[in-house]
Design a protein around this motif. Structure first.
Motif, PDB file in Angstrom:
ATOM      1  N   ILE A  76      -9.391  -3.388  -4.384  1.00 24.22           N
ATOM      2  CA  ILE A  76      -8.932  -4.630  -5.016  1.00 24.22           C
ATOM      3  C   ILE A  76      -7.574  -5.025  -4.036  1.00 24.22           C
ATOM      4  O   ILE A  76      -6.822  -4.015  -3.954  1.00 24.22           O
ATOM      5  CB  ILE A  76      -8.241  -4.481  -6.342  1.00 24.22           C
ATOM      6  CG1 ILE A  76      -9.017  -3.765  -7.252  1.00 24.22           C
ATOM      7  CG2 ILE A  76      -7.539  -5.551  -6.722  1.00 24.22           C
ATOM      8  CD1 ILE A  76     -10.933  -4.001  -7.256  1.00 24.22           C
ATOM      9  N   SER A  77      -7.989  -6.379  -4.202  1.00 24.58           N
ATOM     10  CA  SER A  77      -6.186  -6.391  -3.454  1.00 24.58           C
ATOM     11  C   SER A  77      -4.914  -6.658  -4.040  1.00 24.58           C
ATOM     12  O   SER A  77      -4.648  -6.334  -5.783  1.00 24.58           O
ATOM     13  CB  SER A  77      -6.537  -8.281  -2.417  1.00 24.58           C
ATOM     14  OG  SER A  77      -6.875  -8.537  -4.330  1.00 24.58           O
ATOM     15  N   GLU A  78      -4.171  -6.348  -3.318  1.00 20.40           N
ATOM     16  CA  GLU A  78      -2.548  -6.274  -3.705  1.00 20.40           C
ATOM     17  C   GLU A  78      -1.911  -7.283  -4.268  1.00 20.40           C
ATOM     18  O   GLU A  78      -2.319  -8.105  -4.123  1.00 20.40           O
ATOM     19  CB  GLU A  78      -1.187  -5.417  -2.821  1.00 20.40           C
ATOM     20  CG  GLU A  78      -1.636  -4.314  -1.786  1.00 20.40           C
ATOM     21  CD  GLU A  78      -1.582  -3.215  -3.284  1.00 20.40           C
ATOM     22  OE1 GLU A  78      -0.862  -3.120  -3.774  1.00 20.40           O
ATOM     23  OE2 GLU A  78      -2.153  -2.860  -2.498  1.00 20.40           O
ATOM     24  N   GLY A  79      -1.987  -7.043  -5.845  1.00 21.26           N
ATOM     25  CA  GLY A  79      -1.247  -7.999  -6.544  1.00 21.26           C
ATOM     26  C   GLY A  79      -2.279  -8.426  -7.226  1.00 21.26           C
ATOM     27  O   GLY A  79      -2.284  -9.463  -8.419  1.00 21.26           O
ATOM     28  N   HIS A  80      -3.719  -8.011  -7.410  1.00 16.82           N
ATOM     29  CA  HIS A  80      -4.903  -7.840  -8.759  1.00 16.82           C
ATOM     30  C   HIS A  80      -5.410  -6.958  -9.178  1.00 16.82           C
ATOM     31  O   HIS A  80      -6.069  -6.728 -10.396  1.00 16.82           O
ATOM     32  CB  HIS A  80      -5.781  -8.437  -7.490  1.00 16.82           C
ATOM     33  CG  HIS A  80      -5.640 -10.283  -7.524  1.00 16.82           C
ATOM     34  ND1 HIS A  80      -4.944 -10.214  -5.885  1.00 16.82           N
ATOM     35  CD2 HIS A  80      -5.312 -10.938  -7.554  1.00 16.82           C
ATOM     36  CE1 HIS A  80      -4.865 -11.493  -6.452  1.00 16.82           C
ATOM     37  NE2 HIS A  80      -5.262 -12.445  -6.965  1.00 16.82           N
ATOM     38  N   LYS A  81      -5.218  -5.863  -9.050  1.00 13.79           N
ATOM     39  CA  LYS A  81      -5.221  -4.150  -9.350  1.00 13.79           C
ATOM     40  C   LYS A  81      -4.760  -4.345 -10.676  1.00 13.79           C
ATOM     41  O   LYS A  81      -3.628  -5.281 -11.640  1.00 13.79           O
ATOM     42  CB  LYS A  81      -4.244  -2.751  -8.854  1.00 13.79           C
ATOM     43  CG  LYS A  81      -4.850  -3.119  -7.301  1.00 13.79           C
ATOM     44  CD  LYS A  81      -4.438  -2.011  -6.796  1.00 13.79           C
ATOM     45  CE  LYS A  81      -4.562  -1.990  -5.324  1.00 13.79           C
ATOM     46  NZ  LYS A  81      -3.895  -0.894  -4.483  1.00 13.79           N
ATOM     47  N   GLY A  82      -5.335  -3.551 -12.158  1.00 15.13           N
ATOM     48  CA  GLY A  82      -4.370  -3.729 -12.917  1.00 15.13           C
ATOM     49  C   GLY A  82      -5.195  -4.337 -14.040  1.00 15.13           C
ATOM     50  O   GLY A  82      -5.113  -4.707 -15.243  1.00 15.13           O
TER      51      GLY A  82
END
Length: 156
Positions: A76-82
């Motif tokens: 998952i790209s940074e800023g879109h995790k969680g």
């Protein structure tokens, strides 16, 4: 409020974004790198997650045996995790495995809690001789593997 996430089959126009996403993980030593050429060759095995047309995640399946498939290149790209994108990708990959009558879905991971949350259980890597012979013998971490094997058996 989370954005709408769409999972779909990867297309040739996704290769550069896939390459960049996977390279970011590979540089940190937590995913095997994939060349652009390899991504083109393996594209039919990839699914991607998009938000408003932007590729924000990916994953692929690799058939290892008669009933066994591995989830690979899950990122998952940074800023879109969680945001549940990884779980949505795993669900999509499991649907693909079930359609192909592949009832054992495994992964090697550093994110055990994520996979447990998605219905996988921790198992010994040695129960996957298909994986060991197909990939592990070529891996630079072969004698000091620190990834954990997880497995989900599907009711199909």
């Amino acid at each position: 409020m989370y954005a709408v996430v769409t999972c779909r089959a990867a297309v040739p126009e996704d290769v550069e974004a896939l390459y960049q996403l996977i390279a970011g993980y590979a540089e940190r030593g937590i995913m095997l790198p994939r060349s652009r050429e390899a991504l083109h060759r393996q594209l039919e095995h990839f699914v991607v997650a998009e938000i408003d047309g932007e590729l924000v995640g990916c994953g692929s399946l690799c058939k290892l045996g008669e009933e066994l498939v591995e989830i690979r290149s899950l990122g998952i790209s940074e800023g879109h995790k969680g945001q549940g994108i990884g779980s949505k990708l795993v669900d999509t990959l499991i649907e693909h495995a079930a359609k192909r009558k592949l009832r054992k879905v495994m992964a090697l991971t550093y994110e055990v809690s994520f996979f447990k949350k998605n219905g996988f259980e921790v198992v010994e890597t040695s129960i996957f001789p298909e994986k060991v012979w197909a990939d592990c013998r070529h891996c630079p971490k072969q004698d000091r593997c620190d990834e954990i094997a997880v497995l989900k058996v599907l009711d199909i």
